[in-house]
Design an enzyme around this catalytic site. Structure first.
Site, PDB file in Angstrom:
ATOM      1  N   PRO A 234      19.575 -22.302 -15.427  1.00  0.00           N
ATOM      2  CG  PRO A 234      19.247 -24.263 -16.663  1.00  0.00           C
ATOM      3  CD  PRO A 234      20.286 -23.268 -16.270  1.00  0.00           C
TER       4      PRO A 234
ATOM      5  CD  GLU B 196      24.738 -32.703 -18.238  1.00  0.00           C
ATOM      6  OE1 GLU B 196      23.615 -32.654 -17.719  1.00  0.00           O
ATOM      7  OE2 GLU B 196      24.924 -32.616 -19.467  1.00  0.00           O
TER       8      GLU B 196
ATOM      9  NE  ARG C  77      15.817  -2.129 -24.419  1.00  0.00           N
ATOM     10  CZ  ARG C  77      15.461  -1.478 -25.520  1.00  0.00           C
ATOM     11  NH1 ARG C  77      16.221  -1.535 -26.588  1.00  0.00           N
ATOM     12  NH2 ARG C  77      14.357  -0.770 -25.548  1.00  0.00           N
TER      13      ARG C  77
ATOM     14  CG  ASP D 110       8.950   5.645 -21.369  1.00  0.00           C
ATOM     15  OD1 ASP D 110       8.811   6.753 -21.865  1.00  0.00           O
ATOM     16  OD2 ASP D 110       9.936   5.294 -20.695  1.00  0.00           O
TER      17      ASP D 110
END
Ligand code: 6GU
Length: 259
Positions: A92, A120, A158, A173
């Site tokens: 993160p 952690e 994908r 698209d």
């Protein structure tokens, strides 16, 4: 594309290996998956992969050496296939992933080693020494890098040529043109008194295309105005968006009159 994952929870990756579009693409050899558990690279009897942080404080930190050995094994699999892998750490503490970011990762390297951390975090020296890039999937905290790694895998796979059939690729698209998708409807044409927009049953393909474009523009303007601001709309799109605004204002008036 070669994807290898370093994780304490290898079974989690069944989610992409055994289901849906990512599974089909794996069977078509459009990509391959290697999963490496750092625990398997530890010598001691307890198979220790973490320890307390220097300086004190809560939580545990993943040891550099088991991760280092697992990264070596993953990179060797890719090198044996003639691929120069890039090491990506899911954390993160990075810029959130975007459509453009996924496309760049796919173009830049035919091999990715995804490091999914737990606890952690990971000893900073391992990150300095071995990680090429850090990726987050959004501004919220998850318990580990596994789900983010699978999000990245799904988004990448994908994009591989042949991964989507014709029906699946049409919907793809619509995000890459910088707009949200238009609304979709299927049978029945009346569900609990809610009707399908008549134009969709008119058989007038030009009118349908125009309606969908208008809805995509209008939705994006309503829900993600910053995405509209980033585009340079042509005259026709500006006209469609203006029509959407007027129709939307009319609908609001009608709703108020009914109250
Ligand atoms: Cl990549 N990891 C974790 N643990 N939490 C996250 C994330 C990554 N991206 C968003 N939240």
């Amino acid at each position: 594309m070669y994807i290898d994952v370093i994780t304490l929870f290898p079974e989690m990756f069944d989610a992409v290996a055994k289901h849906g579009i990512t599974r089909r693409a794996l069977e078509q050899h459009l990509w391959s998956l290697g999963v490496w558990n750092p625990r398997d690279f530890v010598e001691d009897n307890y198979r220790t992969i973490d320890d307390r942080p220097y300086g004190g404080g809560p939580g545990m930190v993943m040891l550099a050496e088991p991760l280092n050995a697992a990264i070596d094994a993953a990179l060797k699999r890719q090198q044996d296939a003639g691929v120069a892998g890039k090491v990506v750490y899911l954390t993160p503490q990075a810029k959130p992933l975007t459509d453009a970011g996924v496309r760049r990762l796919k173009e830049e390297s035919a091999g990715l080693v995804l490091l999914a951390g737990r606890y952690e975090g990971v000893d900073e020296r391992l990150i300095e020494a071995r990680v090429d890039e850090e990726v987050s999937i959004g501004d919220y905290v998850l318990s580990g890098g596994e789900l983010p790694a699978m999000v990245l895998i799904d988004a990448l796979v994908r994009l591989l040529p042949g991964a989507l059939n014709d029906g699946e690729s049409a919907s793809q698209d619509s995000y890459s043109d910088g707009l949200l998708d238009w609304p979709h409807y299927t049978r029945p044409d009346d569900w609990k008194g809610r009707k399908v927009p008549p134009v969709l049953q008119s058989g007038n393909h030009a009118a349908i295309e125009k309606w969908r474009r208008k809805q995509a523009l209008g939705r994006t303007w309503l829900r993600r105005p910053e995405m509209i601001a980033a585009l340079t709309l042509n005259k026709q799109d500006l006209k469609l968006l203006e029509e959407f605004r007027q129709e939307q204002a009319q609908q609001r008036q009608q709703e108020q009159q009914q109250q």
